[in-house]
Each structure stands twice: as C-alpha cells, then as structure tokens.
Design an enzyme around this catalytic site. Structure first.
Site, PDB file in Angstrom:
ATOM      1  CB  CYS A   1      22.923   4.594 -51.488  1.00  0.00           C
ATOM      2  SG  CYS A   1      22.978   3.040 -52.372  1.00  0.00           S
TER       3      CYS A   1
ATOM      4  CB  CYS B   1      25.692   2.844 -64.249  1.00  0.00           C
ATOM      5  SG  CYS B   1      24.482   1.948 -65.240  1.00  0.00           S
TER       6      CYS B   1
ATOM      7  CE  LYS C   1      27.688   8.155 -65.785  1.00  0.00           C
ATOM      8  NZ  LYS C   1      29.015   7.575 -65.526  1.00  0.00           N
TER       9      LYS C   1
ATOM     10  CG  HIS D   1      27.083   5.815 -54.963  1.00  0.00           C
ATOM     11  ND1 HIS D   1      26.838   6.395 -53.734  1.00  0.00           N
ATOM     12  CD2 HIS D   1      26.042   4.955 -55.181  1.00  0.00           C
ATOM     13  CE1 HIS D   1      25.710   5.903 -53.237  1.00  0.00           C
ATOM     14  NE2 HIS D   1      25.216   5.025 -54.089  1.00  0.00           N
TER      15      HIS D   1
END
Lengths: 389, 266
Positions: free
Chosen positions: A85, A208, A331, A335
């Site tokens: 990431c 998440c 959030k 992502h």
C-alpha cells in the site's frame, strides 16, 4: 544539493471507477499536467515511477511501460514500484531522490490500482498477498485481522476503547463528505459508526477503509525549473522511509510502527521541521487504529495519547494544531493501494496552494505531511511539503 | 482436542473426542495419530499402511511430519506399526502389522451432523482449488516444517529465534534449530475474524464455523507467534490466558493438505 518542487498533481476519483488501467492512469496524468500553471507536457518527462501492486494480476509484468505508453510518455525511463500500500509513497521518494541526485530534472511519480472488478474471492486473495503469507496468513490473518490484534493490544496497554476509533471514523467521513474525489461521501454519525458489522473483533466495518479503484500522479521538477512552470511551487522539504519486520509477531512492540518512526524522523530532519509545525497531515488510516498509532508515531500525540487525541477531536479540520486527513483519508477518500501515496500528495499540493474547494480548505496551510504505510507497517514513506522552499 | 484412547493386549487405540465417525472440523487420521504418538513412549515405527489410509495427501511427507512433531523415528524396520481403520477415524499403534478387531470408541463430544457434512464438503471443494490462498512454495513449507509443527527454534547470541531466520545483523548465518519452544504460551492479543474478514483459504469453512479466531502469543523464552485457535466453540480468548498447541489441518490447496499448529485455550 538540488531542491525539489511539485508543480503539478492530479488524480481520478477514487471508488468504483468505470475505466481500466490505461484510462485511469491517463486521466490522472492529464489532470496533473493541466494543473501546471505554465506549459508542461508528458513528452518533457525524463523518468517515471509508478506504484502499483498490479492487483488482480492485470498486466503484472511491465505495468509501468504500458501506462506511460498510453499517457504520452512514450520512451521514458519507467518502472513499477511495489511496496504494497506504500507503493506510490516510495515512487514519490524515488522520484525525489532522482532529482536530488541530479540524474533528471522533470520526473513523474504516481500510482494506480484497479480493485473492484474482481470477484470477492479473487479480491480476498489479492488483499492478503502483502502480509506475511507464510506465518500470519496461515494463522487466519489478513490486514483486518492484523490491525484488530493491534487495536485490542492498544486498548489493553493504554486508556483507550473502541469509542476512540469511532471518533476517527466519524471525523474522516466528515472530512471526506465534501471531497468530490472521495470514494465514500457519507456523513456518518457516532451511533452508526459504533454499531457497524464486525469484521475482525474489535474492528467493525466502520473501522475499515474501502477497496477502491483509482490513479494519481504528481510532477516533480528541479529547483531551477520550478518557476518556469508555476509561481506557486510546492517544495518537497523532506523525504524519509523505513521498514520493519513483515509480521506483527516479530516486532518488539505491537502498538507502534517502527517504520513510521524511522521514516518521519528522517523526513523531519531533512526538512528541519518539528511535528508541531505541520498544519495538515494525510496519514495512512487503512484502519482507524492505524490513524491512532500514526498520530503518535509521527509525533502529533504522545505515546499512548493517540486515543485521547482522537476523542478530543484534535485532528478535525481547523480545530486543533494539525488537521489529520483533510481529504477524508483512506477511510472515506478510499484506498486504491498503489495510488494512495501520491493521492495523499495531490491533496497536500492543493491544500498548500489554497486551491481546495470550500469548506475543505485547511486555514493558512503552509506545511503538509504525507504518511504512506505498506501492509501492517513493514514499509513506510513520509514526505513533508511546504509553500516556502 | 484431547483424544479418546483405549488399549488391548496388542495395541493402543485413539479417536477424536467426537468418536470414531469424525475427526473434528480440522482433524483427520494424521492429527489423531500425532497425538497418540506423543502420548506414548517414543520408539521406532513403520507407517506404510497408515499413509495409504489418509483421505488426502499431506503437503509434506508423513514421516517428516511425525519426526518434526514427536520424538518417534519412522523406519521401515520399526518396532511398532502405525495403523488406521479404513472405515472409521480410529488410529492404532501396535507391534502387529494388522488389527483384526477395531474397538468401538464412543464420543465424549456431541457431533452436529449437518455441520460435519458441510465441513467435509468444504474440505473436498477446498482441496481441489488452485492457488486460492497466498502462495507459499513447497520448498519453504518443507524447510520450515520443524519450526511450524514442532516449534524447533534457533539460538543466536543467547537469544532464542523463532520462526526461523537466515542471517543475523552481523551478516552471520544463524545456526540451525537446536532448541524447542515450550508447548505453552501466553496470549498477548487476539481477534475473531468474521467470514468476511478471513483469508480466502478459509472462505469455505469460516462461515460454517461462525468465523475464525487468531491469537498472538508470547513463549516464555521470548519469541512471539500467531496461531489460529481450535476447539474454541465454548470459550473465548483473553489477554493473559495460556494456550497449548496441537497439529491440525490448516488448509487444502492443489490437492494437498497443509498442516500446522493451532492453539487451544487452557
């Protein structure tokens, strides 16, 4: 040594994107070049670094060459950068180092990921490939599980509860609500975020980040060219990176990210700045507990005080000393793994140029920081940007 | 799970606590055999007929699994034979080559027939899948087996090292495993993953089990590790609680069953 300026930055909307790799990347590049005030084109680029996990295995090999071919950078020296990431955070660092070392004057750093056109099964496979596959994954862990282990231990070690994570979630959704490129533009109440479906106890759905499609790109240039392209360059004042053990259980502390500490120490040192001089920080809140840890590891809160920092709303836009995740963070903004790091830089670029649409603009923003983490903290890149050179 | 045992003049028998008709959600004849072997005085043993009784092929040789996990030595001239009933989940250690009369071993734990069938089907479907989980090379599985199954640990500058590592910070190669961690550790943190949160390896079985639990533990000699929790239907982990370990099936892939240690709440 050469100073490095960011003169252009652009990204696609993050979320369920109708375009594929070529389309998303070319859109991000198009926006980045159109954001440059004076004439600048892809054909001027000497080097390009593109972060991606190549999620789903789509064009797993030579990803970067495909993308530059379709974005007017044909023939450029290019490579894919992969650090989970944190891929484009490291692409940004590589681009910065390339200019610093005098090897090139005009460099593109970016990232891309296409995640949402896969089956749920295939997506879950790819979401796990960046963790410790040999030990953690075979013990049932993907990243929700790893961060859940961290969260429970954090609650055990410090005066903190899941409510603190709810505050992070509510804040980031509030920030992202007005962000037109955000994936989840939802204003979420404390009550709603408190009652999300359990994913990995104690983390719920509202702890998440989503999986997103998206691409982002920034244009870096050497100092002697900065004012050729714009009157308001954003200077890359510091860059730092670090790494840590891949698996959580191999680390001395379960509630600190050493990679973040190492990366930020280097970045602060190069920038000659302290945490209390940062006006806004885009931090890697892949899970809400990650933002709590980041506020500590980046020096915005003391050890064990990250929960209280969130509870007291100190990271809310224009309410504390530093605005945390003005974009909505991972959030809310989303992502798209490989695109996240340079996506953070796009937000800081606009914030520091005071070009963000109301009410998202951080007041008097002069210095911004980006924090991009790979996996559960195995890699981290931190960058500090400023309006002043 | 503790095994049920009985003995006769020529053999000692074992089944799972679910009795002779089921080895449990993540058990099979091999996991029962390993526990039976651990409960007996080690010697040498022949395993040819036992290997043929296994429903699925293990990812690593059965002899290596036994020798990594127990102090028994597998030998074609072994003093004992490891045997298994083909019609039930009963395993035996005997000096005889065959068992003429297998005993009835009753269950001490109730069997949910629907769940049992569903889990058996899940294993059948899972094992024929290809690379639905993150790939770990076969050679890596074999090299790490003593550590994974037997908690074999290295020592480097008086520090116990586990899982295995190659070089230390001085660039020197760390010596092969010379220690064994205790079969007990303390929970530092834990989580229970919903079926949505579990890795794809467990996607068929996790919904049937209501999710999977994982504990991060610390051994008394220092190393930490993560393990899936087994047999936790009636208990929940807590920080500070102790666990012990047993070999269980981890997952199936490419027509092979992978085994590993799972933690049991004490």
């Amino acid at each position: 040594m050469v100073d490095v300026a960011m003169v252009g930055a652009g990204q696609t909307k993050f979320g369920n994107h109708p375009l594929g790799l070529k389309g998303m990347w070319s859109e991000a590049v198009e926006k980045a070049f159109s954001s440059v005030d004076n004439d600048c084109s892809p054909s001027m680029v000497e080097e390009a670094f593109i972060g991606s996990i190549a999620f789903g295995g789509s064009q797993l090999g030579n990803t970067a060459a495909l993308l530059t071919e379709h974005s007017g950078m044909d023939g450029v020296s290019v490579r894919r950068v992969e650090n989970a990431c944190a891929s484009s955070g490291f692409a940004l660092r590589d681009a910065w180092m390339t200019i610093k070392s005098g090897q090139a004057d005009i460099v593109v750093a970016g990232g891309i990921e296409k995640m949402n056109d896969l089956s749920a099964e295939r997506k879950r496979y790819w979401l796990g490939v960046s963790g410790d596959t040999e030990w953690e994954r075979l013990a049932g862990l993907t990243f929700p599980g790893t961060y859940a282990l961290t969260a429970r231990r954090y609650f055990h070690e410090f005066e903190s509860t899941h409510d603190d994570l709810v505050h992070v979630s509510v804040k980031n959704h509030m920030h992202g609500f007005d962000n037109e490129v955000a994936h989840l533009r939802k204003d979420v109440s404390f009550e709603k975020a408190s009652s999300g479906a359990m994913v990995a106890d104690p983390l719920t759905l509202y702890d998440c980040c989503p999986t997103s499609d998206g691409a982002s790109a920034v244009i870096l240039v050497a100092d002697h060219l900065a004012h050729q392209f714009t009157d308001t360059p954003i200077w890359v004042k510091g860059s730092g990176a670090g790494s840590d053990k891949l698996a959580l259980h191999d680390r001395p502390s379960l509630t600190q990210l050493r990679a973040t500490q190492l990366a930020s120490q280097k970045a602060y040192s190069i920038a000659n700045l302290q945490p209390n001089q940062i006006d806004l920080a885009e931090v890697h809140d892949c899970f809400t507990i990650a933002e709590v840890l980041a506020t500590e590891d980046l020096g915005f809160a003391g050890r064990g005080e990250g929960g209280r920092f969130a509870r007291d709303g100190l990271g809310r836009r224009n309410e504390g000393d530093v605005t945390i995740n003005a974009s909505g963070g991972l959030k809310s903004k989303g992502h798209p793994l490989g695109a996240t790091g340079t996506g953070q830089a796009v937000e800081v670029f606009k914030q520091l140029r005071h070009q963000v649409e109301s009410p998202r603009q951080v007041r008097d923003a002069e210095v911004g920081l980006t924090h991009n983490v790979g996996g559960s903290g195995a890699t981290c890149a931190v960058h500090i940007f400023g309006r002043e050179r | 799970m503790p095994i049920s045992k009985s003995s006769s003049e020529h053999a000692v028998f074992a089944s799972s606590t679910y009795g002779e008709q089921w080895a449990g959600p993540d058990g099979d004849r091999l996991t029962i055999a390993l526990q039976l072997l651990q409960s007996q005085t080690p010697s040498t043993i022949q395993i040819d007929s036992f290997v043929n009784s296994l429903e699925y092929t293990p990812s690593t040789p059965v002899a290596s699994i036994i020798e990594s996990t127990t102090d028994w030595t597998v030998s074609p001239d072994g003093e004992f034979h490891l045997l298994a009933s083909n019609s039930s989940f009963i395993v035996a250690i005997s000096k005889l080559e065959t068992i003429s009369q297998w005993p009835d071993l009753s269950s001490t734990k109730p069997v949910d027939e629907q769940q049992k069938i569903a889990l058996e089907d899940a294993w059948k479907n899972e094992i024929v899948g290809v690379s639905q989980g993150a790939y770990v090379s076969q050679s890596q599985h074999i090299l790490a087996m003593p550590s994974r199954l037997g908690l074999h640990a290295q020592e480097d500058a008086s520090k116990i090292v586990w899982p295995p590592r190659q070089l230390n910070e001085q660039g020197q190669r760390i010596a092969p495993a010379s220690n064994r961690l205790d079969n007990a550790a303390t929970i530092l943190t834990w989580t229970r993953l919903s079926a949505v949160g579990a890795p794809s390896e467990f996607s068929l079985r996790a919904p049937l089990l209501g999710g999977v639990s994982t504990v991060l533990v610390e051994f008394s000699s220092g190393p930490k590790g993560v393990f899936m929790l087994a047999d936790d239907e009636e208990g929940q982990a807590s920080i500070g609680q102790t666990v012990s370990f047993e070999v269980r099936r981890l997952y199936g892939q490419d027509n092979l069953i992978h085994y590993g240690l799972k933690a049991l709440l004490n």
